[in-house]
Design a protein around this motif. Structure first.
Motif, mmCIF file in Angstrom:
data_model
loop_
_atom_site.group_PDB
_atom_site.id
_atom_site.type_symbol
_atom_site.label_atom_id
_atom_site.label_comp_id
_atom_site.label_asym_id
_atom_site.label_seq_id
_atom_site.Cartn_x
_atom_site.Cartn_y
_atom_site.Cartn_z
ATOM 1 N N SER A 1 -3.066 1.275 -4.284
ATOM 2 C CA SER A 1 -2.029 2.296 -4.145
ATOM 3 C C SER A 1 -2.168 3.340 -5.244
ATOM 4 C CB SER A 1 -0.638 1.656 -4.226
ATOM 5 O OG SER A 1 -0.434 0.748 -3.170
ATOM 6 N N ASN B 1 -8.954 -0.524 -0.232
ATOM 7 C CA ASN B 1 -8.002 -1.068 0.734
ATOM 8 C C ASN B 1 -8.764 -1.929 1.739
ATOM 9 O OD1 ASN B 1 -6.006 -1.676 2.563
ATOM 10 N ND2 ASN B 1 -5.485 0.439 3.053
ATOM 11 N N TYR C 1 0.852 -1.188 0.000
ATOM 12 C CA TYR C 1 0.000 0.000 0.000
ATOM 13 C C TYR C 1 0.890 1.241 0.000
ATOM 14 C CZ TYR C 1 -3.529 3.440 1.277
ATOM 15 O OH TYR C 1 -4.359 4.540 1.287
#
Length: 656
Positions: free
Chosen positions: A41, A64, A10
């Motif tokens: 990301s 995420n 990430y």
């Protein structure tokens, strides 16, 4: 397939690149598949993996979902007999996988395996071996008993400090940065519990492995570097809350009755205790220098009051004590504020910013002096003498701090710590070019040959085995290892040998970044040639927010006049209040068809760089370029110019 390596990423592209290069080297001669799960990301991690690591199996999430869910996605699709969950901010040795596989093959009772971890300064990370967080263990960790008695079996069961760092031992908890596990055991006890978003999932899974009748081991025969902090930012309130809430989930899941109640209560107390300590620590870390400056300036003003009274007025008690409680505190506050807004506390060794701040503060004080009633005025000479003292005192403080850190008084050379590069001369020249492009202005003493073989003394300072002598002779403060030429094992050996007084960096093969970290509690450090945007610098962010607030106040105070100047007065009133509370900024990016994720995020703006052009139709490419240059070359003068040009549009609706 013998081993499946799974990395969840990430927004740590450069660290991920280095980790994957080390995984590639450690996989040679073995049946290994590598998976990267990217949790949405925005730093171009995915294109980097696709371009440089075509052998990697890539899973791209559109949000995420957290560490546990992302790892489980790859575990379910992987085929290896063993599964390794590896953090992206790690570097493994060339023989790490080979040694771990050999250990697990010869220890069928082993369900999981952890290894010796060091941070970016070469220091051993005690979380390499841990115990379960029982109520007593959690209490000892929370109140600091484990730190006071690090070798105690009674007080430090969390980090198992009584077990030797260099001995193989059975442990209870595997570190989430490196969890080497047998797939058959995972099939039996289950995968990571997806209730845990981040933190705690490693403890939970380790606990279930042992509950399933298997053992977890700590293997120090191989080591990894773990740049703690880059992925998770430990020193934040978010970390404290996330970590202890994860422990509460663990306690409620695995403990029952009074034991669970007591444990949860202790953890809840720990959240507030650690949060308070974090706030205090962060405050003193950022405020100690302004406080020290303030005390020194005030003390000097006290002396100058008596000195100037005796010298000029022949009476040391000439000035009223009233100035001690009104004038002097005001002087100190104004000088500190102007130094702050000049960026004097962003980089304490940038003396030009410090001097600019003190001089600006002096001008403000002289202006305020002229506005005060006669009874509140004192001698202008005290302001001028105080300014001279403030400059001398604040510069002196920084010289002393500089000497304490670098053992010399040459302010401006704080960043010029001598560097030595370990690698082939060709790679060394590439690294020096990277340093130049990244604007790292430090002297490179020379290059150390990457092996112990005979070397050309006209090109190299020494052989690798003499690196410690080079560091001592040339007072080296930073060592940069070229990973193309120097094995990771050798890098870790020298990091441990030279110790944490030296800064270490590693240059991945063909990479445009130089990576390192000087502490387990700080984020990893990068030298990159990426574009540097002024708008995300601390001083720019602060000054932009101050400009927004002051301009909003000005517009509100002059609103009767603005009604005649602005097209939508009601909208101006609405925008001014929204800017004041921080919802909007007066200037933001120009709207484009597609969000440019490469630009740093800022608040939506009432106006944009387009308003300075006064052109009705601008194509998408021009809009993107205007946004790019606004972010790259930002200063508050740009906001003023845009607001001046677009004044009549200050009442328009914000499209956020």
């Amino acid at each position: 397939m013998k081993l499946s390596v799974i990395i969840v990423n990430y927004n740590v592209k450069y660290f991920l690149e280095q980790a994957l290069l080390s995984v590639r080297r450690a996989s040679r001669g073995l049946q290994v598949e590598t998976w990267v799960v990217d949790n949405n990301s925005v730093d171009d991690s995915v294109p980097m993996v696709e371009e440089k690591f075509p052998e990697v199996r890539l899973i791209q999430n559109q949000d995420n979902p957290g560490f546990s869910i992302a790892n489980n996605q790859a575990i379910r699709q992987s085929q290896g007999e063993y599964v390794l969950l590896l953090n992206p901010d790690t570097v493994v040795e060339e023989d790490t996988f080979e040694k771990c596989i050999a250990f697990m093959d010869t220890h069928p009772e082993a369900g999981g395996l952890g290894v010796r971890m060091i941070d970016g300064s070469g220091a051993f990370l005690p979380e390499s071996k841990r115990g379960f967080p029982s109520p007593w263990v959690a209490f000892c960790k929370t109140v600091g008993l484990s730190r006071l008695f690090p070798r105690s079996r009674l007080f430090n069961r969390y980090h198992l400090g009584y077990l030797d760092e260099m001995e193989t031992n059975e442990v209870e908890v595997l570190a989430g940065a490196f969890m080497f596990m047998r797939r058959a055991v995972l099939d039996e006890v289950g995968l990571l519990d997806e209730t845990f978003f981040m933190y705690g999932e490693d403890i939970d899974l380790s606990y279930r492995i042992i509950q399933g009748g298997y053992k977890n081991f700590y293997l120090p025969d191989t080591s990894i570097i773990h740049y703690k902090g880059e992925s998770t930012k430990k020193g934040s309130l978010n970390y404290v809350r996330a970590f202890y809430n994860a422990m509460i989930i663990f306690a409620r899941k695995h403990f029952t009755g009074n034991k669970a109640t007591v444990f949860v209560l202790m953890l809840q107390i720990a959240i507030y205790l650690r949060a308070g300590l974090t706030v205090l620590s962060n405050f003193f870390r950022s405020a100690y220098l302004p406080l020290l400056d303030g005390v020194m300036i005030y003390a000097g003003l006290l002396f100058l009051k008596d000195f100037w009274g005796a010298y000029h007025f022949k009476d040391p008690d000439y000035y009223s004590r009233f100035i001690l409680y009104l004038n002097f505190p005001m002087y100190v506050a104004i000088w500190l504020l102007t130094v702050f807004f000049s960026g004097g506390y962003d980089d304490r060794y940038r003396l030009r910013r410090l001097v600019r701040g003190v001089l600006l503060g002096t001008l403000v004080l002289l202006a305020v002096y002229g506005l005060l009633e006669q009874e509140y005025r004192n001698s202008r000479a005290l302001i001028l003498l105080g300014a001279a003292w403030s400059l001398a005192a604040t510069v002196g403080i920084r010289m002393l701090l500089h000497f304490a850190a670098y053992r010399h008084f040459r302010i401006g050379e704080a960043g010029e710590m001598p560097i030595v590069i370990v690698g082939d001369i060709e790679e060394s020249e590439r690294v020096q070019q990277l340093l130049h492009k990244a604007e790292v202005h430090r002297p490179v003493v020379g290059t150390v040959a990457p092996s112990n073989a005979p070397h050309d003394q006209s090109v190299y300072l020494s052989r690798l085995e003499q690196l410690d002598e080079v560091v001592h002779i040339y007072n080296i403060r930073e060592v940069i290892f070229c990973s193309r030429d120097v094995p990771t094992q050798a890098v870790m050996l020298w990091m441990s040998t030279l110790g944490p007084a030296i800064n270490y960096k590693i240059v991945p093969k063909e990479s445009m970044s130089i990576i390192g970290s000087s502490s387990k509690n700080t984020a990893g450090e990068l030298y990159t040639i990426d574009i540097r945007y002024n708008i995300v610098q601390a001083m720019s962010l602060r000054n932009k927010r101050v400009y927004d607030a002051l301009f909003a106040c000005f517009l509100l105070l002059t609103f009767p006049v603005q009604v005649l100047l602005v097209r939508q007065p009601a909208g101006l009133l609405r925008n001014a209040f929204r800017v004041l509370i921080g919802r909007y900024s007066w200037v933001g990016y120009a709207a484009t068809d597609k969000e440019d994720l490469s630009l740093p995020g800022i608040r939506d703006g009432v106006l944009s760089p387009l308003d300075s052009l006064r052109i009705d139709h601008v194509d998408q490419g021009t809009r993107q370029r205007l946004n790019f240059f606004y972010a790259k070359d930002y200063n508050t003068g740009k906001d003023f110019e845009i607001c001046w040009s677009g004044w009549r549009n200050l009442g328009r609706s914000v499209m956020g």
